[in-house]
Design a protein around this motif. Structure first.
Motif, PDB file in Angstrom:
ATOM      1  N   SER A  56       0.781  -1.168  -0.202  1.00  0.00           N
ATOM      2  CA  SER A  56       0.017   0.004   0.014  1.00  0.00           C
ATOM      3  C   SER A  56       0.881   1.167  -0.182  1.00  0.00           C
ATOM      4  CB  SER A  56      -0.961  -0.072   1.299  1.00  0.00           C
ATOM      5  OG  SER A  56      -0.185  -0.005   2.587  1.00  0.00           O
ATOM      6  N   LYS A  57       1.904   1.303   0.619  1.00  0.00           N
ATOM      7  CA  LYS A  57       2.774   2.414   0.661  1.00  0.00           C
ATOM      8  C   LYS A  57       3.489   2.603  -0.634  1.00  0.00           C
ATOM      9  CE  LYS A  57       2.453   3.842   5.151  1.00  0.00           C
ATOM     10  NZ  LYS A  57       2.123   5.086   5.698  1.00  0.00           N
ATOM     11  N   ARG A  58       3.840   1.377  -1.389  1.00  0.00           N
ATOM     12  CA  ARG A  58       4.529   1.430  -2.591  1.00  0.00           C
ATOM     13  C   ARG A  58       3.636   2.121  -3.429  1.00  0.00           C
ATOM     14  NH1 ARG A  58       6.052  -3.900  -1.379  1.00  0.00           N
ATOM     15  NH2 ARG A  58       4.486  -4.445  -2.983  1.00  0.00           N
ATOM     16  N   ALA A  59       2.339   1.938  -3.512  1.00  0.00           N
ATOM     17  CA  ALA A  59       1.471   2.272  -4.373  1.00  0.00           C
ATOM     18  C   ALA A  59       1.413   3.792  -4.197  1.00  0.00           C
ATOM     19  CB  ALA A  59       0.009   1.465  -4.201  1.00  0.00           C
ATOM     20  N   ALA A  60       1.299   4.251  -2.974  1.00  0.00           N
ATOM     21  CA  ALA A  60       1.285   5.608  -2.654  1.00  0.00           C
ATOM     22  C   ALA A  60       2.300   6.428  -3.177  1.00  0.00           C
ATOM     23  CB  ALA A  60       0.826   5.960  -0.993  1.00  0.00           C
ATOM     24  N   ILE A  61       3.480   5.904  -2.947  1.00  0.00           N
ATOM     25  CA  ILE A  61       4.822   6.450  -3.391  1.00  0.00           C
ATOM     26  C   ILE A  61       4.710   6.686  -4.791  1.00  0.00           C
ATOM     27  CG2 ILE A  61       7.199   5.885  -3.437  1.00  0.00           C
ATOM     28  CD1 ILE A  61       7.123   4.795  -0.595  1.00  0.00           C
ATOM     29  N   LYS A  62       4.246   5.496  -5.567  1.00  0.00           N
ATOM     30  CA  LYS A  62       4.370   5.659  -6.949  1.00  0.00           C
ATOM     31  C   LYS A  62       3.250   6.745  -7.469  1.00  0.00           C
ATOM     32  CE  LYS A  62       3.515   3.035 -11.192  1.00  0.00           C
ATOM     33  NZ  LYS A  62       3.367   1.805 -11.627  1.00  0.00           N
ATOM     34  N   LYS A  63       1.963   6.969  -6.615  1.00  0.00           N
ATOM     35  CA  LYS A  63       1.065   7.973  -7.236  1.00  0.00           C
ATOM     36  C   LYS A  63       1.544   9.228  -6.866  1.00  0.00           C
ATOM     37  CE  LYS A  63      -3.888   8.857  -6.275  1.00  0.00           C
ATOM     38  NZ  LYS A  63      -5.183   8.435  -5.536  1.00  0.00           N
TER      39      LYS A  63
END
Length: 248
Positions: free
Chosen positions: A232-239
């Motif tokens: 979930s953090k990886r997705a937020a970082i990408k976004k």
């Protein structure tokens, strides 16, 4: 030498042998545990950040704070490997402090010089505030919650440092001395704290240095971060940072 002194010295020799034997036994009992395997994988991300960003971009004096943070996370891992739970949690608290200090002193060479001379100190609260209002960190806080996670972990770990919560004590109600244990519940509790601390430190560094990690830059470093930052953090970082952390 008196008879009492001789008896005390003999007891000291036996105590040293007993704790060394017990530590070796604990290490054997915990060897290969999945929590420790996962922990070491996470630590590769801190090492990668140390070598790939800090060593290249920070002044020697400010970099040493992050080097110490890396050492703190290793100390926590090693302490957990023989069941010294409170010590391992104390090391994680120090890792948070040192990570924030590295960022602060990177931007404050005069204060770093004063600190080196013993003429300057800064509290955790002020380190936290500096990061919160940092132009490359603060604006992303509402989406990434990096500093919120760090502050939450710091508060929890402070209870271990000050022994202000019963769950962090190493002794029981009868006062039994317990240097360490192989209790799986304590191992699991430590693993959660280690995972959340290392993730928050990793995310903090990614947020601050996002420009150095976008596109195809630092591909190997971004891959290693997969082990320390959850999905979930990886997705937020990408976004929100446009930084992709791919599976290795």
């Amino acid at each position: 030498m008196t008879l009492l002194q001789s008896e005390i010295d003999a007891n000291g020799v036996q105590f040293a042998k007993n704790w060394a034997d017990e530590m070796s036994s604990n290490m054997a009992a915990l060897a290969g545990n999945s929590h420790l395997v996962d922990s070491y994988q996470r630590l590769t991300a801190i090492q990668a950040l140390k070598a790939g960003i800090v060593a290249k971009k920070y002044s020697p004096g400010s970099a040493e704070f992050f080097y110490e943070a890396h050492n703190d996370t290793l100390t926590s891992h090693v302490s957990a490997s023989f069941g010294a739970w409170r010590l391992s949690l104390q090391a994680l608290r120090s890792a948070i402090e040192n990570s924030l200090a590295a960022i602060y002193y990177k931007d404050h060479p005069i204060e770093l010089e004063q600190w080196t001379n013993g003429d300057f100190r800064i509290s955790f609260s002020d380190l936290f505030k500096y990061a919160l209002f940092h132009p490359r960190i603060g604006p992303h806080e509402n989406h990434l919650k990096t500093l919120a996670d760090l502050k939450s972990e710091y508060a929890t770990l402070s209870k271990a440092v000050h022994s202000s919560a019963k769950m962090f004590r190493m002794t029981d109600s009868a006062g039994l001395v317990l240097l360490w244990s192989t209790d799986n519940a304590r191992l699991s509790m430590w693993s959660t704290r280690h995972r959340k601390t290392v993730q928050a430190i990793s995310q903090l560094m990614v947020t601050l240095h996002a420009e150095d990690l976008k596109g195809t830059a630092a591909a190997s470093l971004r891959s290693v971060l997969y082990f320390s930052i959850g999905s979930s953090k990886r997705a937020a970082i990408k976004k929100h940072l446009s930084v992709t952390i791919p599976a290795p």
